[in-house]
Design an enzyme around this catalytic site. Structure first.
Site, mmCIF file in Angstrom:
data_model
loop_
_atom_site.group_PDB
_atom_site.id
_atom_site.type_symbol
_atom_site.label_atom_id
_atom_site.label_comp_id
_atom_site.label_asym_id
_atom_site.label_seq_id
_atom_site.Cartn_x
_atom_site.Cartn_y
_atom_site.Cartn_z
ATOM 1 N N ASP A 89 64.982 -4.872 134.568
ATOM 2 C CA ASP A 89 65.265 -4.818 134.712
ATOM 3 C C ASP A 89 66.401 -4.293 136.329
ATOM 4 O O ASP A 89 67.555 -3.013 136.411
ATOM 5 C CB ASP A 89 64.488 -2.540 135.647
ATOM 6 C CG ASP A 89 64.281 -2.160 133.916
ATOM 7 O OD1 ASP A 89 64.147 -3.061 132.789
ATOM 8 O OD2 ASP A 89 62.636 -1.844 133.859
ATOM 9 N N THR A 156 55.767 6.282 123.884
ATOM 10 C CA THR A 156 56.882 6.771 123.379
ATOM 11 C C THR A 156 57.822 6.452 121.914
ATOM 12 O O THR A 156 57.808 6.630 120.694
ATOM 13 C CB THR A 156 58.027 7.460 124.004
ATOM 14 O OG1 THR A 156 57.350 7.737 124.979
ATOM 15 C CG2 THR A 156 59.004 8.395 123.412
#
Length: 310
Positions: A89, A156
């Protein structure tokens, strides 16, 4: 020595697991050390309404990683002593005033395809938020697979896959699945058994630095550096130094479709990468160099790539 170390992290289940692993490594070196976890909401967590590659522009964070800027702000302000990141990231070069004090031993670097029961492998609709994976999917399935944007943490995305009438599968990093205890060839979500298939290593390269956890500190904080440095894993550090240097030379952020990885074999490092040109054609490189000079390996690999794409 500091009695309590304040550690910043995102609040997702995976981020907290990675922080837990970091704390365990720290306490193995410093049994008396106390830690405090500080959860920080980042632009990438807040802006789930747009693709990841557009978050920086929308948030005004320029070349910062979308999951990094808010955490670095807290670090700069002294609200935390160090930060735990998924290294993939982060930008290829540390921002001024910060440094990576340790890289933990790397997890599995590869991607995995999670499929619904009965999915037709010749006509898949796959959810992903990664431009790298979008290009690899087009290349791997020769254009027969379709991609749909999907955002969210691991749990999710698995739930969205089960609930969606459109999606046949999603692609996730094996590292994240493993760290969350999803280690086999299937997982049950809301009563549905999903298959997990490891992607081809030759055809589906990972994100640069995938599977690596980094601990970031302020460059002027020698005390925290002394605490964190002993948990550094040298082999992983050398590999990701090459990968980050390559990213930096490409000036690549999450909007650039590039993949690759470095491996070590004694005194030699092997660097492999794939870069998708604007016309969608892949440019592949393999380069061998010296283990102890990863930045030079990256420079030579980048020069080789330029001869293909220029």
């Amino acid at each position: 020595m500091k009695k309590t170390l304040k550690i910043g992290t995102r609040g997702s289940e995976l981020a907290l697991k990675q922080t837990e692993l970091t704390i365990a490594a720290l306490k193995a070196q410093h049994p008396e050390l106390e830690t405090e976890v500080v959860i920080i909401r980042t632009d990438g967590d807040e802006r789930t309404d747009i693709p990841l590659c557009k978050v920086n522009k929308a948030a005004g964070t320029q070349d910062k990683g979308v999951f990094v800027a808010a955490i670095e702000k807290a670090l700069a302000n002294g609200e935390i002593d160090c930060a735990v990141h998924s290294l993939k990231d982060m930008p290829g070069q540390a921002a001024e005033g910060f440094e990576l004090a340790a890289i933990l031993p790397r997890e599995n670097i590869w991607d995995a395809l999670i499929l619904k029961p009965g999915a037709d492998l010749n006509r898949l609709t796959i959810g992903t938020s990664s431009v790298r994976r979008e290009q690899l999917i087009k290349n791997y399935w020769s254009g027969t697979a379709k991609t749909v944007s999907i955002r969210g943490n691991v749990t999710t995305r698995l739930r969205k896959l089960v609930e969606s009438a459109e999606l046949d599968g999603i692609i996730l990093a094996r590292a994240g699945l493993n760290r969350l205890g999803i280690t086999g060839d299937s997982v049950e979500v809301a009563g549905t058994t999903l298959s997990i298939v490891d992607m081809s290593r030759d055809s589906f390269m990972p994100a640069l630095c995938q599977g690596a956890i980094a601990v970031e500190i302020r460059s002027d904080d020698a005390e925290t550096r002394a605490l964190v440095a002993p948990i550094n894993h040298r082999e992983t550090e050398l590999c990701v130094r090459a990968e980050r240097a390559f990213l930096s030379l490409l000036e690549a952020d999450c909007s650039v479709p590039v993949a690759g990885y470095a491996t070590l074999n004694g005194d030699f490092m092997m660097f492999r990468a794939i870069y998708f040109m604007p016309n969608g054609m892949p440019a592949r490189i393999t380069h061998r160099g010296e283990t102890e000079n990863p930045e030079q390996v990256a420079r030579e690999a980048y020069a080789k790539l330029r001869t293909i794409i220029d």
